[in-house]
Motif scaffolding. Structure first.
Motif, mmCIF file in Angstrom:
data_model
loop_
_atom_site.group_PDB
_atom_site.id
_atom_site.type_symbol
_atom_site.label_atom_id
_atom_site.label_comp_id
_atom_site.label_asym_id
_atom_site.label_seq_id
_atom_site.Cartn_x
_atom_site.Cartn_y
_atom_site.Cartn_z
ATOM 1 N N LEU A 98 60.680 50.004 76.359
ATOM 2 C CA LEU A 98 59.948 49.515 75.200
ATOM 3 C C LEU A 98 60.897 49.026 74.111
ATOM 4 N N ALA A 99 62.035 49.682 73.974
ATOM 5 C CA ALA A 99 63.009 49.268 72.970
ATOM 6 C C ALA A 99 63.590 47.894 73.275
ATOM 7 N N LEU A 100 63.549 47.490 74.552
ATOM 8 C CA LEU A 100 64.102 46.197 74.961
ATOM 9 C C LEU A 100 63.067 45.082 74.993
ATOM 10 N N MET A 101 61.792 45.443 75.091
ATOM 11 C CA MET A 101 60.744 44.440 75.286
ATOM 12 C C MET A 101 60.498 43.613 74.031
ATOM 13 N N PRO A 102 60.426 42.291 74.155
ATOM 14 C CA PRO A 102 59.904 41.483 73.051
ATOM 15 C C PRO A 102 58.466 41.893 72.750
ATOM 16 N N ALA A 103 58.026 41.625 71.518
ATOM 17 C CA ALA A 103 56.707 42.094 71.084
ATOM 18 C C ALA A 103 55.588 41.577 71.976
ATOM 19 N N ASP A 104 55.660 40.304 72.402
ATOM 20 C CA ASP A 104 54.576 39.767 73.214
ATOM 21 C C ASP A 104 54.494 40.446 74.566
ATOM 22 N N GLN A 105 55.648 40.850 75.115
ATOM 23 C CA GLN A 105 55.655 41.540 76.401
ATOM 24 C C GLN A 105 55.112 42.962 76.265
ATOM 25 N N ALA A 106 55.496 43.645 75.199
ATOM 26 C CA ALA A 106 54.979 44.994 74.970
ATOM 27 C C ALA A 106 53.470 44.963 74.756
ATOM 28 N N SER A 107 52.970 43.911 74.112
ATOM 29 C CA SER A 107 51.532 43.788 73.880
ATOM 30 C C SER A 107 50.779 43.614 75.199
ATOM 31 N N LEU A 108 51.299 42.788 76.089
ATOM 32 C CA LEU A 108 50.673 42.618 77.400
ATOM 33 C C LEU A 108 50.674 43.932 78.173
ATOM 34 N N TYR A 109 51.798 44.628 78.128
ATOM 35 C CA TYR A 109 51.884 45.908 78.814
ATOM 36 C C TYR A 109 50.895 46.907 78.243
ATOM 37 N N ALA A 110 50.759 46.952 76.913
ATOM 38 C CA ALA A 110 49.825 47.884 76.286
ATOM 39 C C ALA A 110 48.405 47.628 76.752
ATOM 40 N N CYS A 111 48.029 46.367 76.836
ATOM 41 C CA CYS A 111 46.685 46.009 77.303
ATOM 42 C C CYS A 111 46.475 46.490 78.730
ATOM 43 N N ALA A 112 47.424 46.175 79.607
ATOM 44 C CA ALA A 112 47.282 46.537 81.021
ATOM 45 C C ALA A 112 47.299 48.046 81.209
ATOM 46 N N ARG A 113 48.221 48.727 80.551
ATOM 47 C CA ARG A 113 48.331 50.174 80.723
ATOM 48 C C ARG A 113 47.055 50.880 80.281
ATOM 49 N N SER A 114 46.543 50.523 79.102
ATOM 50 C CA SER A 114 45.346 51.186 78.597
ATOM 51 C C SER A 114 44.149 50.937 79.498
ATOM 52 N N LEU A 115 44.038 49.713 80.019
ATOM 53 C CA LEU A 115 42.904 49.382 80.884
ATOM 54 C C LEU A 115 42.989 50.157 82.195
#
Length: 291
Positions: A98-115
């Motif tokens: 997460l510390a390495l991810m650009p914001a847009d990538q972390a946002s996509l991951y957050a969506c997928a993980r939560s779903l």
């Protein structure tokens, strides 16, 4: 206001197509469709913190594709491994990613993980106990027995800075990394406004009475699926009475102390929350006078 962590994804969520079988079939048949690579609930990350995507042909056996939406016209999916549960444990490797991810990538991951996590934890109808079925392209579950429909939930959480005399109140939980301090936080309870939750949590955790609650920003927090609502409030005084079940310690931090911690200076009084956490954004906003 700096970009808040887990936000900024360029994703067309295409709600208009979730109940359109033909559109979903076309997305699944699209040769450009992409599938997120997950290990359990944790992402695979490539160069520069980019998420790793593959084709739908690589969908693992025993998994279903959850439709996330479109990016640059290409359909993107996340794999739902049927019958799996992963709990709430987060590995140290995930925080490094997460510390390495650009914001847009972390946002996509957050969506997928939560779903994905929601589906894995909500396989049975809470109304009658029958196993539920996926529908709306993965954005809901339906009970075949009582026809109840269930949708991914987001739990509201207030996270706040109490301010007094040019200082802000920071605390630390018992299991946090050594030296880490952050804003106080707590779930909004039923029948409660955001302002009331800020006042109640600050009083319960630190014995501090606050008023004049101001909203600053919000953030999806995918562990498992919360909406962090960042606020600042005025404290009546600076006396502290800690709930030691919630807080191991707390103190009033000056602007210089906050600045040193956020900038990672040697000898800073405390370790700041990481940049992808809204507590970091909240402290930056307070320093900049944006609250």
């Amino acid at each position: 206001m700096p970009l808040v962590g887990f936000t900024g994804a360029v994703l067309d969520r295409a709600d208009r197509e979730r109940n359109d079988p033909a559109a979903l079939a076309a997305a699944l048949a699209d040769s450009h469709a992409r599938l997120l690579r997950l290990n359990g609930l944790e992402p695979e990350v490539g160069a520069a913190g980019q998420l790793v995507w593959t084709s739908l042909a690589d969908l693992p056996t025993g998994s279903e594709p959850l439709f996330l939406g479109y990016i640059d016209g290409m359909p993107h999916f996340a794999p739902l491994a049927l019958g799996e549960r992963h709990g709430t444990v987060r590995s140290p490797a995930l925080f490094q990613m997460l510390a390495l991810m650009p914001a847009d990538q972390a946002s996509l991951y957050a969506c997928a993980r939560s779903l994905v996590d929601w589906h894995q934890r909500h396989g049975f109808c809470p109304a009658c106990g029958t196993p539920t079925e996926l529908f709306r392209a993965g954005w809901a579950r339906r009970c075949p027995a009582c026809a109840a429909e269930h949708f991914p939930r987001t739990d509201p959480v207030v996270i706040m800075l109490a301010e007094h005399g040019g200082r802000v109140l920071l605390g630390r939980g018992p299991a946090w990394p050594p030296g880490r301090y952050s804003a106080l936080a707590g779930f909004v309870e039923v029948g409660e406004s955001i302002e009331e939750a800020v006042a109640r949590e600050t009083l319960e955790e630190a014995g501090v009475v606050v008023s004049n609650v101001r909203y600053v920003a919000s953030q999806p927090w995918p562990f498992p699926s919360s909406l962090m609502i960042a606020c600042v409030a005025d404290a009546e005084d600076d006396g502290l009475t800690l709930d030691t079940h919630e807080l191991e310690d707390a103190f009033w931090a000056t602007r210089d102390e906050v600045r040193a911690a956020l900038d990672g200076e040697a000898g800073a009084r405390f370790g700041a929350p990481p940049p992808y956490a809204i507590a970091h954004t909240l402290l930056r906003a307070w320093l900049g006078g944006d609250t």
